[in-house]
Design a protein around this motif. Structure first.
Motif, PDB file in Angstrom:
ATOM      1  N   VAL A 233     -11.228  -3.838  -1.656  1.00 60.30           N
ATOM      2  CA  VAL A 233     -10.571  -3.128  -2.751  1.00 60.30           C
ATOM      3  C   VAL A 233      -9.092  -3.015  -2.426  1.00 60.30           C
ATOM      4  O   VAL A 233      -8.725  -2.640  -1.312  1.00 60.30           O
ATOM      5  CB  VAL A 233     -11.177  -1.712  -2.930  1.00 60.30           C
ATOM      6  CG1 VAL A 233     -10.470  -0.953  -4.024  1.00 60.30           C
ATOM      7  CG2 VAL A 233     -12.666  -1.810  -3.234  1.00 60.30           C
TER       8      VAL A 233
ATOM      9  N   GLY B  42      -5.630  -1.112  -2.889  1.00 55.59           N
ATOM     10  CA  GLY B  42      -5.107   0.198  -3.269  1.00 55.59           C
ATOM     11  C   GLY B  42      -3.914   0.033  -4.187  1.00 55.59           C
ATOM     12  O   GLY B  42      -3.046  -0.803  -3.941  1.00 55.59           O
TER      13      GLY B  42
ATOM     14  N   CYS C 225      -7.600   1.254   2.349  1.00 62.29           N
ATOM     15  CA  CYS C 225      -7.520  -0.091   1.772  1.00 62.29           C
ATOM     16  C   CYS C 225      -6.676  -0.982   2.680  1.00 62.29           C
ATOM     17  O   CYS C 225      -5.676  -0.527   3.240  1.00 62.29           O
ATOM     18  CB  CYS C 225      -6.884  -0.042   0.380  1.00 62.29           C
ATOM     19  SG  CYS C 225      -7.853   0.847  -0.850  1.00 62.29           S
TER      20      CYS C 225
ATOM     21  N   LEU D 224     -14.764   5.232  -3.293  1.00 62.46           N
ATOM     22  CA  LEU D 224     -15.168   3.881  -2.915  1.00 62.46           C
ATOM     23  C   LEU D 224     -16.685   3.793  -2.718  1.00 62.46           C
ATOM     24  O   LEU D 224     -17.313   2.819  -3.142  1.00 62.46           O
ATOM     25  CB  LEU D 224     -14.437   3.443  -1.647  1.00 62.46           C
ATOM     26  CG  LEU D 224     -12.944   3.178  -1.817  1.00 62.46           C
ATOM     27  CD1 LEU D 224     -12.258   3.084  -0.463  1.00 62.46           C
ATOM     28  CD2 LEU D 224     -12.712   1.923  -2.636  1.00 62.46           C
TER      29      LEU D 224
END
Length: 189
Positions: free
Chosen positions: A3, A5, A44, A109
């Protein structure tokens, strides 16, 4: 799940003075944007700031700057641009949220990874907080097709996101000189 950020910094920040740029406003010896940026960078591997081309940002080492379209001026624009640019899920946090924590981000998350939904969004005091959440590329169609004048909360509710309850103190934003002074008293001490 990889992922990216994303710090949303595309607003004008008029209530906080506007001229200097809200993300650059000093808070306890650091730019306002540096607070959520540091937290998101903890969870992240890469972080970008999404803003308008003319946005005034402080120097941010090791952080990409992604320019969203100049119009419309709406947080949805930044989320859509981030998803398109990232090509994968993004953890978004508004640039004016200095109280967000790494644990809060990890909770989002986790919810996004296990929920199978298009999004996982913070909820504080029973109110959806769409500028603190994880969005998957599958959310793009709903976000893009939303009415330009629709509130972001209504648009995100249409995604039926996983909801992550967080204390209201974590999702506070700094929008006015008074709120900046309060944050300075809390974080600067």
């Amino acid at each position: 799940m990889a992922v990216i950020g994303v710090i949303l910094a595309g607003g004008a920040g008029r209530r906080l003075g506007g001229r200097r740029g809200k993300p650059a406003a000093e808070l306890a010896g650091r730019p306002l944007v540096a607070w959520p940026l540091a937290v998101v960078a903890e969870v992240c591997d890469s972080v970008a700031v999404v803003c308008k081309a003319g946005s005034k940002l402080p120097e941010l080492d090791g952080v990409e700057r992604w320019h969203e379209p100049d119009e419309p001026r709406h947080p949805r624009t930044g989320i859509v641009h981030a998803l398109e640019r990232a090509g994968g899920p993004v953890l978004v946090c508004a640039a004016d949220m200095p109280f967000v924590t790494a644990d809060a981000c990890r909770s989002l998350l986790t919810a996004a990874g296990s929920g199978g939904s298009f999004a996982a969004v913070a909820v504080a005091g029973g109110v959806l907080q769409p500028v603190l959440g994880v969005y998957a590329p599958a959310a793009l169609d709903v976000l893009k097709e939303a009415d330009e004048d629709a509130p972001l909360t209504a648009t995100v509710e249409a995604l039926d996101p996983a909801r992550v309850a967080l204390p209201p103190a974590i999702v506070r934003s700094v929008n006015t000189p008074e709120e900046l002074a309060e944050a300075e008293a809390e974080l600067g001490g």
